[in-house]
Design an enzyme around this catalytic site. Structure first.
Site, PDB file in Angstrom:
ATOM      1  N   HIS A   1      17.164  67.793  63.800  1.00 36.35           N
ATOM      2  CA  HIS A   1      17.079  68.616  65.012  1.00 36.35           C
ATOM      3  C   HIS A   1      18.281  69.552  65.117  1.00 36.35           C
ATOM      4  CE1 HIS A   1      13.808  66.011  66.333  1.00 36.35           C
ATOM      5  NE2 HIS A   1      13.688  66.706  67.463  1.00 36.35           N
TER       6      HIS A   1
ATOM      7  N   HIS B   1      20.300  59.230  67.057  1.00 33.71           N
ATOM      8  CA  HIS B   1      21.284  59.732  66.104  1.00 33.71           C
ATOM      9  C   HIS B   1      22.685  59.328  66.544  1.00 33.71           C
ATOM     10  CE1 HIS B   1      19.199  62.133  63.131  1.00 33.71           C
ATOM     11  NE2 HIS B   1      18.477  62.715  64.070  1.00 33.71           N
TER      12      HIS B   1
END
Length: 264
Positions: A155, A203
């Site tokens: 991302h 993450h």
């Protein structure tokens, strides 16, 4: 008739071209080093499980996870931004639309630059993920799930390359008064993507930092290649504040059997 002065002039021109080419090669190596070294150092720290970095990753994940658990509305907003607004599929689709528009404008090389930058960023990110094989955070009561490996954040990397493409392509079309706000929106979006991924617990912070750095590296190298082509084509270099191709403000040429790309 070719005179000695003409020959000397041609040789001098070739020498100047060679010097410029050598300078571009050295500058390209410098750009690669400046942008790639920080990512390489981060990768070494991640692979070596450097304790200060692990502590930073763990503390950030746990604290943001607690906030997400106790504030459902906040978590829904994070999901909306991460999975819809700043989703890689959405950003890549936007880059694809921009590329088609550039093709319509007959800005062939700029369209190729945008496409190559986006595709190269995605493939390089996947390759690094497969090599590093870092596991994602394992949190109790997770508020989100994501497949695959963790480092670097896809991302974050996609946002970095995509918004860089948007800005470097569209800057010539943006009035000067609006350029600073547009840059602020782009930077905020890139930072915001990284924050949502850490806040959702999918993450580590270092994953996001790695995505930013690797994305910047890809953009820097492809942008330098584009600038080298401009120099070879005799267009000259332009400051980043003017975008990669200021000529984009010119009307699109009429299509026809004898039409050539602008500037050639």
């Amino acid at each position: 008739m070719v005179t000695r002065d003409t020959v000397r002039g041609l040789r001098a021109g070739r020498r100047r071209t060679d010097r410029r080419f050598g300078a571009r090669l050295l500058a390209s190596a410098a750009v690669a080093a400046v942008t790639a070294v920080p990512f390489g150092l981060l990768l070494i720290l991640v692979e070596g499980r450097w304790r200060p970095l692990r502590r930073l990753d763990t503390n950030a994940a746990q604290r943001l996870h607690e906030v997400a658990l106790h504030h459902p509305a906040w978590t829904r907003t994070l999901h909306l931004l991460s999975d819809r607004v700043w989703d890689p599929v959405t950003l890549r689709a936007a880059v694809a639309v921009l590329t088609v528009w550039l093709l319509y404008r007959r800005a062939w090389r700029l369209a190729a630059w945008a496409a190559v930058t986006a595709v190269a960023g995605g493939l390089i990110g996947l390759l690094v993920k497969a090599v590093v094989e870092r596991a994602r955070p394992a949190l109790q009561e997770p508020v989100a799930h994501a497949p695959g490996y963790s480092f670097p954040s896809g991302h974050a990397m996609t946002a970095t390359t995509s918004f860089a493409i948007f800005m470097l392509v569209l800057l010539p079309l943006i009035p000067r008064a609006w350029r600073t706000p547009c840059w602020c929106v782009a930077v905020f979006s890139v930072l915001g993507v990284g924050f949502t991924r850490v806040a959702l617990g999918v993450h580590w912070f270092s994953d996001v930092l790695g995505g930013w750095l690797l994305g910047l590296t890809v953009v820097a190298l492809t942008a330098w290649s584009f600038e080298a082509w401009r120099a070879d084509a005799g267009r000259g270099r332009v400051p980043v504040s003017e975008g990669l191709e200021p000529e984009l403000t010119e009307p699109a040429p009429e299509t026809g059997p004898h039409t050539i790309e602008r500037g050639e």
